[in-house]
Write an enzyme that holds these catalytic residues in place. Structure first.
Site, PDB file in Angstrom:
ATOM      1  CG  MET A  26      -6.736   7.287  10.059  1.00  9.67           C
ATOM      2  SD  MET A  26      -4.982   7.623  11.244  1.00  9.67           S
ATOM      3  CE  MET A  26      -4.089   7.493  11.042  1.00  9.67           C
ATOM      4  CG  LEU A  54      -7.478   4.394   0.654  1.00 11.84           C
ATOM      5  CD1 LEU A  54      -8.872   4.382   0.101  1.00 11.84           C
ATOM      6  CD2 LEU A  54      -7.459   3.739   2.182  1.00 11.84           C
ATOM      7  CG  HIS A  63      -5.934   0.800   2.775  1.00 19.41           C
ATOM      8  ND1 HIS A  63      -4.995   1.330   2.878  1.00 19.41           N
ATOM      9  CD2 HIS A  63      -6.155   0.823   4.859  1.00 19.41           C
ATOM     10  CE1 HIS A  63      -4.740   1.643   4.322  1.00 19.41           C
ATOM     11  NE2 HIS A  63      -5.565   1.499   4.988  1.00 19.41           N
ATOM     12  CD  GLN A 105      -5.797   7.095  14.902  1.00 21.28           C
ATOM     13  OE1 GLN A 105      -7.402   7.166  15.323  1.00 21.28           O
ATOM     14  NE2 GLN A 105      -4.866   6.021  14.375  1.00 21.28           N
ATOM     15  CE  LYS A 150       0.543  -2.130   8.352  1.00 14.15           C
ATOM     16  NZ  LYS A 150       1.497  -1.218   9.388  1.00 14.15           N
ATOM     17  CG  ASP A 151      -2.796  -1.264  11.912  1.00 10.72           C
ATOM     18  OD1 ASP A 151      -1.565  -0.848  12.526  1.00 10.72           O
ATOM     19  OD2 ASP A 151      -3.006  -1.267  11.063  1.00 10.72           O
TER      20      ASP A 151
END
Ligand code: PAF
Length: 270
Positions: free
Chosen positions: A30, A33, A37, A61, A149-150
């Site tokens: 998204m 950065l 990333h 989202q 991380k997610d």
């Protein structure tokens, strides 16, 4: 580095690469950065001949009242970083290109999307899967890379997409342990000093210096606790005798900013 904002132009280039037998890796983002990333791009390069990155702040989202409007949009800096990282092509679509029939939320990942982050953000994973499926349909990559991380997002994307190999990239941390995140920019100077406590306390659980209850109490000294859970890392369900890897998963609020972090470790350490 080529930059496309239409599907037709992007696909013409992707088809050329495919004709030459080149493998395509994809890193959806998204924007906003950071080094985290960029490390995903390095992973992508190991898996394919060509790397495509998308930058699209996905409205599906974000719920009402979340930070869709203020989410960092740093396109110029992002493009410079991607070029320097050796990305082959960037896709920067409009919302109309991604959602030509309007944003109808027609994905439901069910119960797995309602636990952990889904308790506070019940819409979130449906919106993520919706956009990831759409991006996969457009890019048709061989491999796609998502950050660890997610962790719940990674788990859900693996289960609710098909035809693309999903690989993960490690969490990249600041020198004080804070997991890199676009939303770290929201932290005030004072909050930024407190934020590394999150990783520090999760580390104490992993090393068995703190049990979950004491860790939750510690976290509450610094943050408003959203959740802290130890689960089977492969299933995101309760730990059982068959659990081989454990996930310590946590989300907290620091002022208005929500931070998430996790540690995954092998069962032997428990
Ligand atoms: O992790 C993110 O940045 C987003 O959730 C993703 C995967 C790019 C989908 O919008």
């Amino acid at each position: 580095m080529q930059n496309f904002n239409t599907i037709i132009a992007l696909q013409a280039t992707l088809n050329e690469w495919r004709k030459k037998g080149q493998k395509i890796a994809f890193v959806p983002t998204m924007g906003g950065l950071h080094q985290g990333h960029l490390s995903l791009i390095d992973v992508a390069k190991k898996y394919a001949d060509r790397v495509v990155v998308s930058i699209f702040v996905n409205p599906a989202q974000f719920a009402e009242g979340e930070d869709f409007g203020t989410y960092p949009r740093t396109m110029e800096e992002d493009l410079a970083l991607l070029e320097a990282q050796g990305v082959d092509c960037v896709f920067t679509p409009s919302a109309e290109a991604i959602y030509p029939d309007g944003m109808t939320l027609d994905v439901d990942v069910g119960a797995i999307g309602q636990i952990l982050c889904g308790q506070t953000r019940p819409h979130f994973f449906n919106g993520v899967v919706q956009v990831v499926r759409r991006l996969f349909e457009i890019v048709r990559p061989d491999v796609a890379v998502f950050g660890r991380k997610d962790y719940q997002q990674l788990h859900i994307v693996k289960h609710f997409t098909s035809g693309v190999e999903i690989v993960s990239g490690e969490i990249v941390r600041e020198t004080d342990g804070l997991a890199m995140s676009t939303r770290n920019q929201y932290l005030s100077k004072g909050e930024r000093k407190i934020a590394p406590q999150l990783h520090k306390i999760l580390g104490q659980i992993e090393r068995r210096e703190l049990d979950v209850k004491s860790a939750a109490e510690q976290l509450q000294r610094y943050f408003k606790l959203d959740y802290l859970e130890l689960l089977d890392a492969n299933t995101l369900k309760k730990i059982t005798d068959n659990t081989s890897k454990i996930a310590i998963l946590c989300a907290v609020f620091l002022g208005p900013t929500r931070l998430i972090d996790n540690i995954i470790f092998r069962r032997e350490n428990v």
